[in-house]
Motif scaffolding. Structure first.
Motif, short mmCIF file in Angstrom:
data_model
loop_
_atom_site.label_atom_id
_atom_site.label_comp_id
_atom_site.label_asym_id
_atom_site.label_seq_id
_atom_site.Cartn_x
_atom_site.Cartn_y
_atom_site.Cartn_z
N PRO A 1 33.85 8.40 -1.13
CA PRO A 1 33.24 7.33 0.22
C PRO A 1 33.87 8.46 1.66
O PRO A 1 34.89 7.97 2.03
N ALA A 2 33.03 8.48 2.32
CA ALA A 2 33.36 9.03 3.68
C ALA A 2 33.47 7.96 4.71
O ALA A 2 33.05 7.10 4.32
N SER A 3 35.06 7.76 5.36
CA SER A 3 35.46 7.76 5.99
C SER A 3 35.32 7.42 7.43
O SER A 3 35.68 6.22 8.15
N GLU A 4 34.51 8.61 7.59
CA GLU A 4 33.87 8.53 9.25
C GLU A 4 32.48 7.99 9.03
O GLU A 4 31.55 8.67 8.46
N TYR A 5 31.87 8.03 10.12
CA TYR A 5 30.65 7.72 9.89
C TYR A 5 30.13 8.90 10.64
O TYR A 5 30.29 8.75 12.03
N GLN A 6 29.46 9.93 10.03
CA GLN A 6 29.01 10.81 10.36
C GLN A 6 27.58 10.72 11.20
O GLN A 6 26.71 9.69 11.48
N GLY A 7 27.68 10.99 12.52
CA GLY A 7 26.42 11.18 13.18
C GLY A 7 26.76 10.67 14.51
O GLY A 7 25.67 10.54 15.96
N ARG A 8 27.56 9.55 15.01
CA ARG A 8 27.62 8.04 16.17
C ARG A 8 27.86 9.30 17.22
O ARG A 8 28.23 10.14 17.17
N VAL B 1 26.10 2.87 4.17
CA VAL B 1 24.95 3.97 5.41
C VAL B 1 26.23 3.61 6.77
O VAL B 1 26.02 4.44 7.68
N PHE B 2 27.51 2.62 6.74
CA PHE B 2 28.13 3.12 7.62
C PHE B 2 29.49 3.24 7.81
O PHE B 2 30.40 3.48 8.12
N GLY B 3 29.20 4.91 6.63
CA GLY B 3 30.63 5.58 5.64
C GLY B 3 31.38 4.63 4.84
O GLY B 3 30.31 3.75 4.11
N THR B 4 32.45 4.56 4.54
CA THR B 4 33.62 3.73 3.76
C THR B 4 33.20 1.71 4.69
O THR B 4 33.51 2.20 5.62
N GLU B 5 32.71 1.54 3.92
CA GLU B 5 32.82 -0.09 3.92
C GLU B 5 33.25 -0.78 3.10
O GLU B 5 33.38 -0.46 1.97
N GLY C 1 33.44 -0.89 9.83
CA GLY C 1 33.35 -0.68 11.21
C GLY C 1 33.21 0.92 11.74
O GLY C 1 33.48 1.73 10.59
N VAL C 2 33.12 1.27 12.77
CA VAL C 2 32.41 2.12 13.45
C VAL C 2 33.63 2.71 14.64
O VAL C 2 33.25 1.56 15.17
N ASP C 3 34.13 4.03 14.56
CA ASP C 3 34.88 3.96 15.26
C ASP C 3 34.14 4.68 16.83
O ASP C 3 33.24 5.77 16.46
N GLY C 4 34.67 4.91 18.07
CA GLY C 4 33.68 4.93 19.18
C GLY C 4 34.55 5.79 20.07
O GLY C 4 35.59 6.17 19.81
N PRO C 5 34.28 6.54 21.19
CA PRO C 5 36.05 6.75 22.27
C PRO C 5 36.58 5.30 22.53
O PRO C 5 36.18 4.31 23.55
N ARG C 6 37.44 5.14 22.01
CA ARG C 6 38.38 4.12 22.66
C ARG C 6 38.62 2.78 22.31
O ARG C 6 38.02 1.53 23.01
N TRP C 7 37.08 2.37 21.46
CA TRP C 7 36.64 1.45 20.77
C TRP C 7 37.03 1.57 19.45
O TRP C 7 36.15 2.69 18.54
#
Length: 281
Positions: free
Chosen positions: A48-55, A148-152, A171-177
């Protein structure tokens, strides 16, 4: 030596018996077929992808500073994030029982719900991997899935009355959040349900505003009661701060688990946005 064993050209005297010419088209086709099979096998066996690609490029959740962030002027402002339009949903606001500090929100759509929380994260590293690891360690019944949001996470939760509620945590990682969503009902167990599709799209449409205040990783990003688009526009025209005064009060709240209810209560909210949200009674 070349791929097919072709070397220096021999003289007629040294020439070996003639061999059948190689059909390069057939060889190329065979290699392409083998590569396709290998790629297919790799896809099936992939972790499973640990990162939500394309965010931030083609998909959300979005950051207010993303280049392609959607126009959120008509979104509902909760301070830490802006919620998009979805007709037919209900909104409940979670707050600290003692202080009434807003901590998060829960969206109900049909028989499904989505709990939304935004946390501060380190500048250089994502937070979801660590939070997911903590949840897996604390809940032996949980499991990772490629979603659909990477590894869930799939996590059954025991509630009052001896019932078990199946939840799906993203969980979706963004810039400092990091934005965490906890799906329940059909949206947690049936990927083909219209409710799942609607709430997935809703979560992906959220726009996060981290703010510039110093926050420790895992602190909840400060929120305020809902501010409707018309109210925000009026405040902007009056030269106010668009309801961002809440950043002066920094809470010390960390994610304890998927359905933590520590000193939390639902605040009944009436919104004037028409069909955007229904009144909670």
């Amino acid at each position: 030596m070349g791929l097919f064993g072709f070397g220096k050209k021999k003289s007629k005297k040294e020439a070996e018996p003639a061999v059948e010419p190689v059909d390069e088209d057939k060889v190329a086709a065979a290699e392409a077929n083998a590569a396709a099979k290998a790629e297919s096998a790799e896809t099936v066996l992939a972790e499973p992808a640990s990162e939500y690609q394309g965010r931030g490029e083609e998909r959300g959740p979005w950051d207010v500073n993303d280049e392609d962030v959607p126009d959120y002027d008509d979104y509902l402002d909760l301070g830490a994030y802006y919620l998009p339009f979805l007709q037919g949903i209900q909104l409940r606001i979670k707050a600290n029982r003692a202080t009434q500090q807003v901590l998060g929100s829960t969206i109900t759509f049909g028989s499904s719900s989505l709990e939304i929380e935004a946390f501060a994260a380190p500048k250089t590293l994502g937070l979801w991997d660590d939070v997911r690891g903590d949840l897996l360690e604390a809940n032996k019944a949980s499991s990772e899935v490629d979603g659909v949001f990477g590894t869930e996470l799939k996590l059954p939760v025991n509630v009052k009355g001896g019932k078990t509620v199946n939840t799906r945590i993203v969980g979706v990682d963004g810039p400092r959040w990091m934005l965490r969503g906890i799906f329940s009902g059909k949206a947690a167990i049936d990927p083909d349900s219209p409710e799942t599709e609607a709430l997935n799209k809703f979560f992906a449409g959220i726009v996060v505003e981290r703010g510039e205040e110093p926050l420790a990783p895992r602190d909840l990003i400060p929120m305020h009661p809902p501010v409707a688009p018309a109210e925000r526009k009026a405040a902007a025209e009056a030269g106010e701060q668009n309801g961002k005064e809440h950043f002066k009060d920094i809470p010390d709240n960390k994610p304890k688990g998927p359905l933590s209810q520590d000193q939390q209560t639902e605040v009944k909210t009436t919104l004037s946005r028409g069909p955007m949200f229904s009144e909670v009674r």
